[in-house]
Design a protein around this motif. Structure first.
Motif, short mmCIF file in Angstrom:
data_model
loop_
_atom_site.label_atom_id
_atom_site.label_comp_id
_atom_site.label_asym_id
_atom_site.label_seq_id
_atom_site.Cartn_x
_atom_site.Cartn_y
_atom_site.Cartn_z
N TYR A 53 -86.44 109.44 -13.56
CA TYR A 53 -85.42 110.47 -13.24
C TYR A 53 -85.61 111.77 -13.66
O TYR A 53 -85.23 112.66 -13.43
CB TYR A 53 -83.85 109.88 -13.49
N GLY A 54 -86.28 111.84 -15.09
CA GLY A 54 -86.64 113.15 -15.61
C GLY A 54 -87.33 113.95 -14.85
O GLY A 54 -86.99 115.17 -14.87
N PRO A 55 -88.42 113.57 -14.29
CA PRO A 55 -89.00 114.65 -13.50
C PRO A 55 -88.29 115.10 -12.32
O PRO A 55 -88.61 116.28 -11.92
CB PRO A 55 -90.24 113.74 -12.69
N TYR A 96 -84.99 115.88 -12.56
CA TYR A 96 -84.17 116.96 -12.96
C TYR A 96 -84.94 117.92 -13.43
O TYR A 96 -84.70 119.23 -13.34
CB TYR A 96 -83.38 116.24 -14.00
N PHE A 97 -86.29 117.71 -13.93
CA PHE A 97 -86.98 118.84 -14.49
C PHE A 97 -87.21 119.85 -13.41
O PHE A 97 -87.42 120.87 -13.38
CB PHE A 97 -88.45 117.80 -15.17
N ARG A 98 -87.81 119.05 -12.14
CA ARG A 98 -88.08 119.97 -10.85
C ARG A 98 -86.96 120.94 -10.45
O ARG A 98 -86.86 121.84 -9.98
CB ARG A 98 -88.85 119.03 -9.87
N LEU A 118 -84.30 121.60 -12.13
CA LEU A 118 -83.91 122.80 -13.08
C LEU A 118 -85.04 124.12 -13.26
O LEU A 118 -84.92 124.99 -13.36
CB LEU A 118 -83.69 122.12 -14.35
#
Lengths: 198, 198, 198, 198
Positions: C166-168, C170-172, C174
């Motif tokens: 999931y990190g990637p 939210y990273f994209r 944001l």
DNA sequence: AAGTAATCGAGACGGTACGTCCGGTCTTCCT
DNA sequence: AGGAAGACCGGACGTACCGTCTCGATTACTT
């Protein structure tokens, strides 16, 4: 030779906008006239003047301060105190002017200002300095001349005498228990000068 | 059909709580004393009295009304006007009492009430009816007796005479341009009776 | 027998207006949708909801709090995590749902909320508790089942695995440096499960 | 007539004050450090730098822009990416550096900047161009070398791989749901390269 | 004893104005 | 042509009271 006007040395920064200053006073005076002091909120003044609230707060501490200045700006009374050599008639003339003004809108506004001053020390001071004092000094001069002429007793407390003439007018203005008739001019002076003793 | 005395007709429903009534007046008087009229907001009174705002609104129309009643409740002045047959000394005694009261907290509160009355017609009327009138009637009686005794001229405007004695006091109370010395009692009466003419 | 619902004991005082509560959330959701978080000022929400600002401040500490609640109120996502026994396909289904939501308005709002949370600790906590945690718990369960089935190594850090999936996203969301394609669902799961080693 | 080298052609007027420029960045960096982005308002920066607001607006479009530049000015990270021929250890070294920075003040500021970027497209672009991109290019090179060496599958989406390594870090930085332990360096790389399949 | 009616506390509500902060823009003088 | 100083408008902030409005509970009189 002295260099004059060091106080008018142009300070850096954008100068105060005279347009905004005038607009505030005009707006405040209009509002005072239309709805009394209650209508002259900072927000209403700002809105009508097309000026931001901050600009008003910049130059005046309270709405009372704006109101007094607006009052003087609009009703800048011609404070023409005559000194003809007859104390009674001089005082009557002055009183007549005050009575006339106080019976109209100006009286209502002045009453409201004095009322507001009861909870606003700054306003109270401003009123004393800008309104009461100038009139008292002028009146006191007239009375002093009468003393010098020997028309009035030398041991009279001038301040108190003035209060006994103007106090009743403000008392009626603020309490409204009695009218502000033109006849007051005559009666006030008469009692003050000659008393009521039979 | 039963007949009851119309005035003691017990109405149905829960009777007014005397406890709440007193609590409101006590709270209001405390607040007036501590922080002036400005502190005596309806919310503050309700909070301190442990009473709901609605209960206050039920019995008083404005905070001014609560304040006057609280003022009288707390400072229920002994309005003892004497009538010894000497107008000057009777007036001086009355004035001295007013001066004493007005130099203290009671004066500040009265000033605030008159100030508030400038924007609250109900309060103004209450003040006139509950405070000013009773005192004027009493004073007027004293003056009238002096007229009847021939001590004072018969054509004197009693109301105006009273204003020339009490007006200056309220004027100074409200504007604060001069102090409320005890010496005023003497001087005010003297000028009013004998004038200042040389 | 237990006395039920002591928490629903009717408290004294006027009960909270559900109408106002709903109006605030509807208004806030509309504003979020139309102009993003920047448009969802307390004043604008109050004005559109026909509610006073104080009412909003009574129930929510910050505009961020209103915004999250409005977000959930409007986009109360059907968080249907399936658990079919095939980890890869279960994860792909979940990711696909998130991607779809985040490509639309809901993504922009969520980005704004996370942004705002950087300067609003309360909002940050609310986001973690109301949004992140529920989803993580559901996902973690799915992963744990796979571990139990022996599909995934037992020593895996589940939290980290979820962050790598999931990190990637939210990273994209944001940073916007790469798109949120549907293909991500496939690739993310593939790398997480099998790595990139040749 | 004097001749100047055309590229150093002194433009008319007072040249840009390097002193002011530096003062702004120092002030902004101080404020960022002391109170976060929220404290770094244009007004506060101007006041602390002893510079006028206009001067700031002259050289930077938004406070976000000042903040990023101040951030780099102060924390000009030594972005030393090594390339030793072992992908895993190279990545771990880079990640360790990022983790160390993000656990301190620099991480809080970066989080705030990314937060602010959600409502400031210019700032978002600046962040991508000045911060994200350079690091990605460097990382991508390292990965590409590994692909060329046959250490990593040729069909791997490099951008996605980097997101799966760095995304979790930013995710945790921004959401705070999990810590930024040093152990992450090891685990992140391990999963990315070898997956979690049993 | 049951019903009716007025009151009370608590407190939520819409509204107005407050005084403050910051953002951007402008105007003036100084260098 | 900069740049410092600082005034200006606009918009939002969070707070204080206002006067009104439900609520449930209490306290009498009426039937």
């Amino acid at each position: 030779m002295t260099l004059h006007a060091p106080e008018s040395r142009a300070r850096p920064g954008r100068p105060r906008s005279e347009r905004a200053h005038r607009a505030v006073l005009e707006a405040a005076a209009d509002l005072l006239l239309e709805g009394g002091l209650g209508a002259a909120t900072i927000e209403a003044i700002a809105a009508r003047a097309g000026v931001s609230k901050v600009t008003i707060y910049k130059w005046w501490p309270t709405r009372g301060a704006v109101a007094v200045e607006a009052y003087f700006y609009r009703y800048h009374q011609t404070m023409d105190f005559q000194d003809t050599g007859d104390l009674a008639s001089d005082l009557r003339a002055q009183i007549a002017g005050v009575l006339k003004a106080f019976r109209g809108r100006a009286g209502a506004v002045m009453a409201a200002l004095i009322g507001e001053a009861q909870s606003d020390p700054d306003l109270a001071e401003t009123l004393r300095a800008s309104w009461i004092e100038p009139r008292r000094v002028a009146s006191a001069t007239v009375v002093q001349r009468a003393i010098d002429r020997g028309e009035v007793r030398a041991d009279v407390d001038v301040q108190l005498l003035l209060d006994q003439i103007y106090g009743p007018i403000y008392f009626r203005l603020l309490l409204g228990h009695q009218p502000l008739d033109d006849s007051l001019a005559l009666s006030l002076v008469r009692t003050a000068l000659d008393g009521v003793r039979a």
